[in-house]
Design a protein around this motif. Sequence first.
Motif, PDB file in Angstrom:
ATOM      1  N   LYS A  72      11.995  44.462 100.044  1.00  0.00           N
ATOM      2  CA  LYS A  72      11.739  43.066 100.883  1.00  0.00           C
ATOM      3  C   LYS A  72      10.453  42.468 100.154  1.00  0.00           C
ATOM      4  N   ASP A  73       9.304  42.115 101.110  1.00  0.00           N
ATOM      5  CA  ASP A  73       8.007  41.541 100.539  1.00  0.00           C
ATOM      6  C   ASP A  73       6.991  42.471 100.066  1.00  0.00           C
ATOM      7  N   LYS A  74       7.436  43.485  99.702  1.00  0.00           N
ATOM      8  CA  LYS A  74       6.640  44.364  99.015  1.00  0.00           C
ATOM      9  C   LYS A  74       6.525  44.019  97.440  1.00  0.00           C
ATOM     10  N   ILE A  75       7.686  43.686  96.990  1.00  0.00           N
ATOM     11  CA  ILE A  75       7.738  43.237  95.494  1.00  0.00           C
ATOM     12  C   ILE A  75       7.297  41.742  95.262  1.00  0.00           C
ATOM     13  N   ILE A  76       6.333  41.661  94.343  1.00  0.00           N
ATOM     14  CA  ILE A  76       5.918  40.381  94.164  1.00  0.00           C
ATOM     15  C   ILE A  76       6.239  40.093  92.572  1.00  0.00           C
ATOM     16  N   LEU A  77       6.907  39.008  92.527  1.00  0.00           N
ATOM     17  CA  LEU A  77       7.237  38.623  90.949  1.00  0.00           C
ATOM     18  C   LEU A  77       6.469  37.455  90.576  1.00  0.00           C
ATOM     19  N   PRO A  78       6.471  37.180  89.303  1.00  0.00           N
ATOM     20  CA  PRO A  78       5.772  36.019  88.743  1.00  0.00           C
ATOM     21  C   PRO A  78       6.180  34.555  89.308  1.00  0.00           C
ATOM     22  N   ILE A  79       5.299  33.821  89.792  1.00  0.00           N
ATOM     23  CA  ILE A  79       5.857  32.458  90.196  1.00  0.00           C
ATOM     24  C   ILE A  79       5.573  31.364  89.046  1.00  0.00           C
TER      25      ILE A  79
ATOM     26  N   PRO B 162       6.224  25.479  85.125  1.00  0.00           N
ATOM     27  CA  PRO B 162       5.866  24.812  86.597  1.00  0.00           C
ATOM     28  C   PRO B 162       6.221  25.725  87.786  1.00  0.00           C
ATOM     29  N   ASP B 163       7.206  26.494  87.506  1.00  0.00           N
ATOM     30  CA  ASP B 163       7.604  27.674  88.410  1.00  0.00           C
ATOM     31  C   ASP B 163       8.174  28.831  87.763  1.00  0.00           C
TER      32      ASP B 163
ATOM     33  N   MET C 164      11.595  31.630  75.887  1.00  0.00           N
ATOM     34  CA  MET C 164      11.541  33.079  76.390  1.00  0.00           C
ATOM     35  C   MET C 164      10.075  33.252  76.891  1.00  0.00           C
ATOM     36  N   GLY C 165       9.989  33.954  77.961  1.00  0.00           N
ATOM     37  CA  GLY C 165       8.640  34.296  78.743  1.00  0.00           C
ATOM     38  C   GLY C 165       7.915  35.283  78.091  1.00  0.00           C
ATOM     39  N   LEU C 166       6.701  34.952  77.743  1.00  0.00           N
ATOM     40  CA  LEU C 166       5.801  36.107  76.961  1.00  0.00           C
ATOM     41  C   LEU C 166       4.626  36.555  77.652  1.00  0.00           C
ATOM     42  N   ASP C 167       4.346  36.034  78.987  1.00  0.00           N
ATOM     43  CA  ASP C 167       3.053  36.193  79.650  1.00  0.00           C
ATOM     44  C   ASP C 167       3.463  35.604  80.950  1.00  0.00           C
ATOM     45  N   ILE C 168       2.561  36.145  81.981  1.00  0.00           N
ATOM     46  CA  ILE C 168       2.935  35.399  83.184  1.00  0.00           C
ATOM     47  C   ILE C 168       1.880  34.153  83.115  1.00  0.00           C
ATOM     48  N   GLY C 169       1.937  33.297  84.200  1.00  0.00           N
ATOM     49  CA  GLY C 169       1.107  32.107  84.003  1.00  0.00           C
ATOM     50  C   GLY C 169      -0.112  31.997  85.052  1.00  0.00           C
ATOM     51  N   PRO C 170      -0.712  30.887  85.156  1.00  0.00           N
ATOM     52  CA  PRO C 170      -1.987  30.850  85.783  1.00  0.00           C
ATOM     53  C   PRO C 170      -1.663  31.047  87.448  1.00  0.00           C
ATOM     54  N   LYS C 171      -0.852  30.482  87.772  1.00  0.00           N
ATOM     55  CA  LYS C 171      -0.454  30.623  89.479  1.00  0.00           C
ATOM     56  C   LYS C 171      -0.045  32.169  89.987  1.00  0.00           C
ATOM     57  N   THR C 172       0.365  32.862  88.762  1.00  0.00           N
ATOM     58  CA  THR C 172       0.737  34.415  88.989  1.00  0.00           C
ATOM     59  C   THR C 172      -0.160  35.082  89.017  1.00  0.00           C
ATOM     60  N   VAL C 173      -1.215  34.829  88.184  1.00  0.00           N
ATOM     61  CA  VAL C 173      -2.535  35.225  87.975  1.00  0.00           C
ATOM     62  C   VAL C 173      -3.337  35.405  89.321  1.00  0.00           C
ATOM     63  N   GLU C 174      -3.315  33.930  89.670  1.00  0.00           N
ATOM     64  CA  GLU C 174      -4.236  33.735  90.849  1.00  0.00           C
ATOM     65  C   GLU C 174      -3.495  34.654  92.328  1.00  0.00           C
ATOM     66  N   LEU C 175      -2.091  34.567  91.970  1.00  0.00           N
ATOM     67  CA  LEU C 175      -1.224  35.182  93.142  1.00  0.00           C
ATOM     68  C   LEU C 175      -1.734  36.778  93.164  1.00  0.00           C
ATOM     69  N   PHE C 176      -1.479  37.261  91.839  1.00  0.00           N
ATOM     70  CA  PHE C 176      -1.609  38.647  91.801  1.00  0.00           C
ATOM     71  C   PHE C 176      -3.324  39.198  92.305  1.00  0.00           C
ATOM     72  N   THR C 177      -3.926  38.164  91.763  1.00  0.00           N
ATOM     73  CA  THR C 177      -5.798  38.407  91.741  1.00  0.00           C
ATOM     74  C   THR C 177      -5.840  38.392  93.408  1.00  0.00           C
ATOM     75  N   LYS C 178      -5.166  37.611  94.356  1.00  0.00           N
ATOM     76  CA  LYS C 178      -5.059  37.667  95.621  1.00  0.00           C
ATOM     77  C   LYS C 178      -4.667  38.803  96.390  1.00  0.00           C
TER      78      LYS C 178
END
Length: 411
Positions: free
Chosen positions: A275-282, A299-300, A308-322
């Motif tokens: 459920k909300d335990k798993i956090i994926l890149p945004i 953008p999302d 192809m996706g080769l890295d997480i984006g800046p919003k994901t970095v912010e989310l993961f950091t939080k």
Amino acid sequence: MAKKELKDVSVSGKKVLVRVDFNVPMKNGTVTNDNRITAALPTIQYLIENGAKVILFSHLGKVKVEEDLKKLDMQPVADVLAQKLNKTVKFVPTFEGSELEEAINSMANGEVILFQNTRFADIIDGNGQICLDDKGQAAAKRESKNNPELGKYWASLGDVFVNDAFGTAHRAHASNVGIASNIAESCLGFLVEKEVKMLSQGVDQPAKPFVAILGGAKVSDKIDVIENLLNKADKILIGGGMAYTFAVAKGDKVGKSLLENDKIEVAKNFLAKGKDKIILPIDNIEAPEFADVEGKITPDANIDDGYMGLDIGPKTVELFTKELQDAKTVVWNGPMGVFEFENYNKGTKAVCAAIANLTDAFTLIGGGDSAAAAIQLGYKDKFTYISTGGGASLEYMEGKVLPGIAAVQDK
Ligand code: AMP
């Protein structure tokens, strides 16, 4: 039950067999990185100072063809060790037989010998003959298939067995499980003792909140880790190539990104269970090809067709950091992107920085590529512990028993 440790055992005057991890990188007969030799020194020095006869052995590489007997000879390792100890290290160029037995029987207290690559027993049979299959590949496999006679033989050479090789603890080989099962006394060396203590603190008794970060190439490599950590962690942050199989499971578009079609159902089940335990890149950084070229921020969570996706984006970095902000335990395995490319190391670097900023948390990297990434990106000293064993620490995180440790006597 806790395993016997080096300080629980009397070693003075005893023949102490020590399984070390001297599986060091070599080029043209020269050791190119001696970190693993350095890591084994505390155990070796303790044994010397306490009057043991120190009999060291390790595997070096995989012995598959006859030529490997030249390429994977342990002599250069003995030379590096002698320099580091500033002491004579007698190298015995065989792993069984009278030359080895005589060398051991003539040792004085405090002396050190290193015998030949244990995996030479994968190509040399019990009669001393080279044993190949019809494709010219090593077929004796006495070390890596834990041949019972070989384990018994090695055990007969000493009084005490010390397992200080964490990198092979997830394998049941003759030089760890075989010896431990056939000797009167066995214990963990300092290095393995520390690994077990740190992994246990991170995975078995985590202070809460416990945040796990998983990345790397494939979901298939991490299924058992996710399964185990879903029961223990408060949050699991997923990045790297493996995130795209989860993205498809969630209904997002992933373009040409790394995708394991046969693991989409598994990912769906994890999302349902977690459920909300798993956090994926945004968001992501995408590229038209797998190359170190400048990428485009999406953008999302969706990746454009042909990219192809080769890295997480800046919003994901912010989310993961939080998400990491209040963590008391962080366990990390697998980079957030293709960190080997300058243009795609930002996510991995940012996660390193976020973990480094936690002043009151137990932080652990589980070996392999994430350890390499953290070291390469300059964060070596910013974690509570960086495990030295890739496969072994991954199996520990999966909740598996490591046979090389299980075989050692309890306290
Ligand atoms: P692992 O050994 O499973 O931890 O995977 C590490 C490898 O995953 C590294 O070599 C990374 O370059 C690779 N990797 C991480 N993210 C991606 C991605 N988005 N696409 C392709 N490979 C990736």
